[in-house]
Design a protein around this motif. Structure first.
Motif, mmCIF file in Angstrom:
data_model
loop_
_atom_site.group_PDB
_atom_site.id
_atom_site.type_symbol
_atom_site.label_atom_id
_atom_site.label_comp_id
_atom_site.label_asym_id
_atom_site.label_seq_id
_atom_site.Cartn_x
_atom_site.Cartn_y
_atom_site.Cartn_z
ATOM 1 N N ALA A 9 0.831 -1.204 0.000
ATOM 2 C CA ALA A 9 0.000 0.000 0.000
ATOM 3 C C ALA A 9 0.872 1.264 0.000
ATOM 4 O O ALA A 9 0.552 2.253 -0.676
ATOM 5 C CB ALA A 9 -0.925 -0.002 1.212
ATOM 6 N N ILE A 10 1.974 1.228 0.743
ATOM 7 C CA ILE A 10 2.898 2.365 0.763
ATOM 8 C C ILE A 10 3.496 2.569 -0.627
ATOM 9 O O ILE A 10 3.571 3.696 -1.130
ATOM 10 C CB ILE A 10 4.004 2.147 1.820
ATOM 11 N N GLU A 15 3.962 5.567 -5.784
ATOM 12 C CA GLU A 15 3.860 5.522 -7.241
ATOM 13 C C GLU A 15 2.749 6.454 -7.730
ATOM 14 O O GLU A 15 2.890 7.127 -8.761
ATOM 15 C CB GLU A 15 3.599 4.087 -7.708
ATOM 16 N N ALA A 16 1.658 6.497 -6.990
ATOM 17 C CA ALA A 16 0.565 7.399 -7.351
ATOM 18 C C ALA A 16 1.019 8.852 -7.254
ATOM 19 O O ALA A 16 0.698 9.680 -8.114
ATOM 20 C CB ALA A 16 -0.642 7.158 -6.442
ATOM 21 N N GLY A 17 1.773 9.154 -6.211
ATOM 22 C CA GLY A 17 2.304 10.501 -6.054
ATOM 23 C C GLY A 17 3.180 10.904 -7.228
ATOM 24 O O GLY A 17 3.135 12.059 -7.696
ATOM 25 N N GLU A 144 10.268 6.955 -3.266
ATOM 26 C CA GLU A 144 10.159 5.565 -3.734
ATOM 27 C C GLU A 144 10.701 4.616 -2.674
ATOM 28 O O GLU A 144 11.341 5.042 -1.711
ATOM 29 C CB GLU A 144 10.914 5.384 -5.051
ATOM 30 N N LEU A 145 10.426 3.319 -2.884
ATOM 31 C CA LEU A 145 10.913 2.293 -1.959
ATOM 32 C C LEU A 145 11.981 1.456 -2.640
ATOM 33 O O LEU A 145 11.698 0.779 -3.634
ATOM 34 C CB LEU A 145 9.758 1.369 -1.540
ATOM 35 N N PRO A 146 13.211 1.480 -2.144
ATOM 36 C CA PRO A 146 14.223 0.555 -2.664
ATOM 37 C C PRO A 146 13.770 -0.897 -2.472
ATOM 38 O O PRO A 146 12.990 -1.198 -1.567
ATOM 39 C CB PRO A 146 15.458 0.869 -1.803
ATOM 40 N N ASP A 152 9.789 -2.774 8.843
ATOM 41 C CA ASP A 152 10.569 -2.488 10.048
ATOM 42 C C ASP A 152 11.597 -1.389 9.790
ATOM 43 O O ASP A 152 11.802 -0.502 10.633
ATOM 44 C CB ASP A 152 11.265 -3.761 10.550
ATOM 45 N N SER A 153 12.236 -1.431 8.624
ATOM 46 C CA SER A 153 13.243 -0.402 8.322
ATOM 47 C C SER A 153 12.577 0.960 8.155
ATOM 48 O O SER A 153 13.144 1.987 8.552
ATOM 49 C CB SER A 153 14.041 -0.773 7.073
ATOM 50 N N LEU A 154 11.360 0.989 7.590
ATOM 51 C CA LEU A 154 10.627 2.249 7.465
ATOM 52 C C LEU A 154 10.233 2.788 8.837
ATOM 53 O O LEU A 154 10.323 3.997 9.094
ATOM 54 C CB LEU A 154 9.370 2.057 6.613
#
Length: 268
Positions: A9-10, A15-17, A144-146, A152-154
Motif C-alpha cells: 500500500a505504501i 507511485e501514485a504521487g 520511492e521504496l528501494p 521495520d526499516s521504514l
C-alpha cells in the motif's frame, strides 16, 4: 495486517504521487478538469493516480473501493469484511489551485473499522503510514521504496506519532475550502473554553495528519465528506492513540456503510 501488504500500500501511494507530480509540474499540462455528479472537480491526475493504485493493490487479496473507481453495488460491498478504501487524489481543488495541499489516501478497513492507513503528500514528499498493531509514523523526503525496504526499516527511519511538543495554545484545524457556519460556531465555543485558541486552515487529509502528529488538538468537520476522504487519516489517528467521533456521539466513524457519506465528525 501483514507487513508486506502494508508495504504494498505504501508503494502504491508513492507511485501514485509520482504520477500526480508528472501532471502537476508540467507547465504545459492540461488538467482535463471535469465535473463529477456532486459538482466537485476531477482531473487527469485523479485518473492516473487511481490506475496505478488499483494495479498495485491487485497484488493483495482485498477488494478496492475508490472514489475514482466504478460504483460498487451495496449488495456486493456488504459481503466485504476486509477492503481497501482509497482516494487517489484528495484535495483536487487544492491541486487545481496549485497550493500543494493534496494527498494520496489508502486505508485498509476491517469490519467497518480503519485498521491501517497510508497518506502521501507528493509536493512535500512526506509519508504517513500506520497500523493499529504497529503504531503511526511519518517519514520525510521519500519518493520511492528501494527493493530491500522492509516495514521495520521504514518504522526505524520514521518519527513515531504523536510527537508534537507541549503547547500552551489550543489548536483547531479547519478546512481551507469548506468552513461552515456550524464550524465557526464551534470555534467560537472553544474560544470560551480555552485561553489561547489558534485556528489552522489546511486542505485534504492534512487536517487529520495534524491531529495524528499532535500539532493540533481538534478537527471539527460539520460539512459533507465521503468515506475515502477520512478512512486513511482515521486509521493513522487511531494508531496514534486518538479517535474520530461522530459529532454529538461517542461513537467512531464507520466504513463500508450502505451510504458512503460520512456524518459530521470531530477528530481529537
Amino acid at each position: 495486517m501483514d507487513k508486506m501488504i502494508l508495504l504494498t500500500a505504501i508503494r502504491a501511494a508513492l507511485e501514485a504521487g509520482k504520477e500526480i507530480m508528472t501532471v502537476y509540474t508540467d507547465p504545459e499540462a492540461d488538467f482535463e478538469i471535469e465535473k463529477k455528479a456532486d459538482n466537485s472537480p476531477l482531473t487527469i491526475a485523479d485518473r492516473k493516480s487511481h490506475a496505478v493504485i488499483a494495479k498495485t493493490l491487485q497484488e493483495t487479496p482485498y477488494p478496492l473501493l475508490s472514489e475514482e473507481g466504478k460504483q460498487i453495488p451495496v449488495e456486493e460491498r456488504k459481503n466485504w469484511n476486509e477492503l481497501w478504501i482509497v482516494d487517489p487524489l484528495d484535495g483536487t481543488k487544492e491541486f487545481i489551485k496549485r497550493n500543494g495541499e493534496f494527498t494520496v489516501n489508502i486505508a485498509f478497513v476491517q469490519n467497518g473499522t480503519p485498521e491501517a492507513g497510508v497518506i502521501y503528500i507528493p509536493v512535500k514528499q512526506e509519508l504517513f503510514f500506520a497500523d493499529c498493531a504497529y503504531g503511526a509514523y511519518k517519514i520525510g523526503s521519500i519518493t520511492e521504496l528501494p527493493a530491500e525496504t522492509t516495514l521495520d526499516s521504514l518504522m526505524n527511519q520514521g518519527q513515531r506519532l504523536p510527537y508534537g511538543a507541549p503547547r500552551k495554545n489550543f489548536v483547531i484545524v479547519a478546512s481551507r475550502s469548506h468552513l461552515t457556519p456550524e464550524t465557526e460556531a464551534y470555534i467560537n465555543e472553544m474560544k470560551q473554553c480555552h485561553k489561547q485558541v489558534e485556528t489552522v486552515s489546511k486542505g485534504s487529509s492534512l487536517k487529520l495528519c495534524l491531529i495524528a502528529e499532535g500539532e493540533a488538538d481538534v478537527y471539527p468537520r460539520f460539512a459533507p465528506t465521503m468515506e475515502w476522504d477520512t478512512a486513511a487519516g482515521h486509521a493513522i489517528i487511531r494508531a496514534a492513540g486518538k479517535e474520530v467521533y461522530q459529532a454529538g456521539r461517542q461513537e467512531p466513524l464507520q466504513y463500508n456503510k450502505e451510504e458512503l457519506l460520512n456524518p459530521w465528525f470531530i477528530a481529537q
